[in-house]
Structure formats: C-alpha cells, structure tokens
Motif scaffolding. Structure first.
Motif, short mmCIF file in Angstrom:
data_model
loop_
_atom_site.label_atom_id
_atom_site.label_comp_id
_atom_site.label_asym_id
_atom_site.label_seq_id
_atom_site.Cartn_x
_atom_site.Cartn_y
_atom_site.Cartn_z
N ALA B 44 5.97 6.98 0.42
CA ALA B 44 5.43 5.81 -0.26
C ALA B 44 3.91 5.77 -0.12
N LEU B 45 3.42 6.12 1.07
CA LEU B 45 1.98 6.14 1.31
C LEU B 45 1.29 7.16 0.40
N VAL B 46 1.87 8.35 0.32
CA VAL B 46 1.29 9.39 -0.52
C VAL B 46 1.27 8.93 -1.98
N ARG B 47 2.37 8.36 -2.44
CA ARG B 47 2.44 7.90 -3.84
C ARG B 47 1.41 6.82 -4.12
N GLN B 48 1.17 5.96 -3.14
CA GLN B 48 0.18 4.89 -3.27
C GLN B 48 -1.23 5.48 -3.40
N ILE B 49 -1.54 6.47 -2.58
CA ILE B 49 -2.86 7.13 -2.65
C ILE B 49 -3.02 7.81 -4.01
N LEU B 50 -1.98 8.52 -4.44
CA LEU B 50 -2.05 9.23 -5.72
C LEU B 50 -2.25 8.25 -6.87
N ASP B 51 -1.51 7.14 -6.83
CA ASP B 51 -1.64 6.14 -7.89
C ASP B 51 -3.07 5.61 -7.98
N HIS B 52 -3.66 5.35 -6.83
CA HIS B 52 -5.03 4.82 -6.81
C HIS B 52 -6.00 5.77 -7.52
N TRP B 53 -5.86 7.06 -7.23
CA TRP B 53 -6.82 8.03 -7.74
C TRP B 53 -6.47 8.58 -9.13
N ILE B 54 -5.20 8.49 -9.49
CA ILE B 54 -4.80 9.08 -10.78
C ILE B 54 -4.75 8.04 -11.88
N ILE B 55 -4.19 6.84 -11.59
CA ILE B 55 -4.11 5.82 -12.64
C ILE B 55 -4.84 4.53 -12.28
N GLY B 56 -5.28 4.40 -11.01
CA GLY B 56 -5.93 3.17 -10.56
C GLY B 56 -7.45 3.24 -10.64
N LYS B 57 -8.10 2.44 -9.81
CA LYS B 57 -9.57 2.33 -9.84
C LYS B 57 -10.27 3.63 -9.49
N GLY B 58 -9.64 4.43 -8.63
CA GLY B 58 -10.25 5.69 -8.20
C GLY B 58 -10.47 6.66 -9.36
N ALA B 59 -9.60 6.60 -10.35
CA ALA B 59 -9.69 7.52 -11.49
C ALA B 59 -10.98 7.30 -12.28
N VAL B 60 -11.43 6.06 -12.30
CA VAL B 60 -12.68 5.73 -13.00
C VAL B 60 -13.88 6.07 -12.11
N TYR B 61 -13.75 5.71 -10.82
CA TYR B 61 -14.85 5.93 -9.87
C TYR B 61 -15.16 7.42 -9.72
N ASN B 62 -14.11 8.24 -9.66
CA ASN B 62 -14.32 9.66 -9.39
C ASN B 62 -13.27 10.52 -10.11
N PRO B 63 -13.54 10.85 -11.38
CA PRO B 63 -12.56 11.61 -12.19
C PRO B 63 -12.26 13.00 -11.62
N LYS B 64 -13.21 13.59 -10.90
CA LYS B 64 -13.00 14.91 -10.30
C LYS B 64 -11.88 14.84 -9.26
N ARG B 65 -11.83 13.72 -8.57
CA ARG B 65 -10.80 13.54 -7.55
C ARG B 65 -9.42 13.43 -8.22
N ARG B 66 -9.39 12.76 -9.36
CA ARG B 66 -8.14 12.66 -10.11
C ARG B 66 -7.63 14.03 -10.51
N GLN B 67 -8.52 14.87 -11.03
CA GLN B 67 -8.12 16.23 -11.45
C GLN B 67 -7.49 17.00 -10.31
N ALA B 68 -8.00 16.80 -9.10
CA ALA B 68 -7.44 17.51 -7.94
C ALA B 68 -6.10 16.91 -7.54
N LEU B 69 -6.05 15.59 -7.45
CA LEU B 69 -4.84 14.93 -6.93
C LEU B 69 -3.67 15.01 -7.91
N GLU B 70 -3.96 15.31 -9.17
CA GLU B 70 -2.87 15.51 -10.13
C GLU B 70 -2.00 16.72 -9.77
N LEU B 71 -2.52 17.60 -8.91
CA LEU B 71 -1.73 18.77 -8.48
C LEU B 71 -0.69 18.43 -7.42
N VAL B 72 -0.81 17.24 -6.83
CA VAL B 72 0.06 16.90 -5.69
C VAL B 72 1.44 16.44 -6.17
#
Lengths: 179, 179
Positions: B44-72
């Motif tokens: 659940a923790l991992v899914r929460q982190i991924l959601d933040h960076w892939i579809i949440g606020k993190g995706a806007v703040y740092n799109p490069k991070r989203r590209q990486a975390l999409e592999l998880v």
C-alpha cells in the motif's frame, strides 16, 4: 550548486547521501569524502551523524558503517578544503568536476583512470540539487564525461552517480572489462 | 531476504530505494522494476508513493521522476512476478541472483552482458537488508559475481549496488571500456 532554475544555492546535506557515498568511497579505496556547505546548521547536522556512527551507539551496532563514515570530513568552502589537501599532500590537487551534461573537451573515464594511476591528488567534485555552478565548472581543471545510459534519460541521484563513477574509475579492471 | 543473523525476513521497502532504483532502471533502459513484498502495508505504501509521482502532484512538479517510477510494479511473491513475466514475454525469464559474497561458478559481468544481448527476458534479483535467502540463491539459474572494489570492504547500499551493476551490464560500451 544551482537550483532548478540555475540560481546558485547551498543545497541540503542528506543523511542518506552521507551514508551511501561514504560506503562507496570506502569500497573503492577513496582517501577522503568531503562534504562542503557554508551553512552552520548543516555542518552541525553532519557532525552529529558522524559522532553517532563513529563514537556513539552506531559504532557498536554497525562497525562497518563506522569504517565508511570515518572517511567523511566537513568544510565550509571548496577553497578551504583545497588548501587542507594541498597542505597534507604537499602539492595542490587537480579538480575534476562532474556533470550530467556533456561539455566540450571533457575527460574520458579511461583517461582519468590512467591519471589516477600516475598522478595524485585528484578531487572529484559532485553537486547535489541541480548540479555544480557554472563558475565552479569554469574553474575546474577538467570536466568528466557524463554518464551514458541506454537512451536520453539521464536523471540519476547523486548517490548512485558517485557509486557508478567510482566503479568506472577504481573498480577491479579484470572483473569488469567490457566487451 | 535474510536479516543480520541469517533468519528469513521480509524487509521494509524504503521510499529512497524506490526512487533511486527506478531512476537507474530508466537511465539504463531496464524493462521493469519489480518490488516484491508479502506485507500488505508495504504494498500500500509503494502504491501511494507511485500514485503521488505518476498521477498526483509529483507528476507536475517533476515529470522526469514520473517517467522513472512508471517502471515500478509491485507483487506479493517472486513466483507471481515470474508468472506475470512469462505470460507477457511468452517464455520463462532466467533468474540471475546477486550477492555481496562470492559463490562458486558465479557468472561474470562480461558473460551476462553477452547474454543480455542475445537472450531475454532476464530477472536480475537484489535483496535488501542482509541479502537474498539461501533457498532463493539455490533456486536461481545463475549467481552474478560480487562487486569488487579496491580492498576487502564491500558494504554498498542496495541502491548503489543496483546502479553500479546496471552500468556494468548496460552502460555505453565505448565510453567506459576499461584499460
């Protein structure tokens, strides 16, 4: 260091950078790992972490961590560090800056590996946040080639970039020779 | 995984492992980064982190991070992951275990680099805490040579070990060829 927008900043020292980079430095036989920050609170934080692992409870819990963190030294400026190394070594160190971007005339890993076998001391400089400042890069004796992965994506953490570069420069030659 | 005393355990997933390893995986063109844990709270923790960076606020703040975390991808067991890869790829993956200790008959980096050019899919397995269990090692198709540094000290974090090994196996050949 510079921030996302290219402004010169002092970035935060993180606990994990300290541990990971010290462990990699110890593994690859690096002489010292200098943490440079002009911010007194940051210096105090680093000293507190080092005390815990070198003379405090951490030293008993995990002696391997102590061996790595003993390599860490802190300083308020790059110039002060450089003067300290010059005094200790009897000659000024060569400064090799690292960057995720390619610079013209940059130094290959192979060439720096050779230099490390024949010349010393060398400072290998890494910046956290968005990298070292343009002024720092301009003043460095050399700039190392950027790490090349499989494509255009090139966003490693400083912790992992340090580890990979130390392996390229100081890893066992026979074990890892490329095809 | 095993703990300090060799007992089989499920170790904690850390936020930074997730980010650093995903960024290294993306940099070196890895197809997927699987996080395996039988503990529901960890998943659940991992899914929460991924959601933040892939579809949440993190995706806007740092799109490069989203590209990486999409592999998880996350899974509760190695066998379930293996079945998933087998179904997707149409053939069972080869499992290569990693270890900080040397095992007899272990695979060289050069040989595995060749294998990756000609055979696929391959799972490269890393254990956190004190490493993969003996049962897992015994079941693996191969065990990769340990990383060799400058001396006997060999205590890298899993984050940095993954990055170095990906560079040895998938880094640009010409750039890094050793002397």
């Amino acid at each position: 260091m510079v921030d996302k927008h290219g402004e010169t900043i002092a970035s935060a020292v993180t606990n994990l950078d300290l541990h990971d980079i010290a462990r990699a430095a110890k593994t690859y036989g690096v002489r010292g790992y200098y943490v440079i920050t002009p911010i007194e609170e940051q210096l105090a934080l680093v000293r507190q972490i080092l005390d815990h692992w070198i003379i405090g409870k951490g030293a008993v819990y995990n002696p391997k961590r102590r061996q790595a963190l003993e390599l860490v030294r802190v300083n308020t400026s790059f110039e002060a560090m450089r003067a300290e190394i010059t005094a200790e070594e009897g000659c000024p160190p060569r400064t090799v800056a690292t960057s995720a971007r390619r610079h013209s005339g940059s130094l290959s890993y192979r060439r720096l590996r050779e230099m490390l076998n024949h010349q010393a001391p060398v400072i290998l400089a890494f910046g956290t946040a968005w990298g070292l400042s343009d002024d720092f890069m301009a003043d460095a004796d050399d700039i190392l080639d950027p790490l090349a992965g499989a494509g255009t994506y090139n966003h490693l953490s400083v912790r992992t970039a340090v580890a990979i570069i130390l392996d390229r420069l100081l890893g066992d030659e026979n074990e890892v020779q490329r095809i």
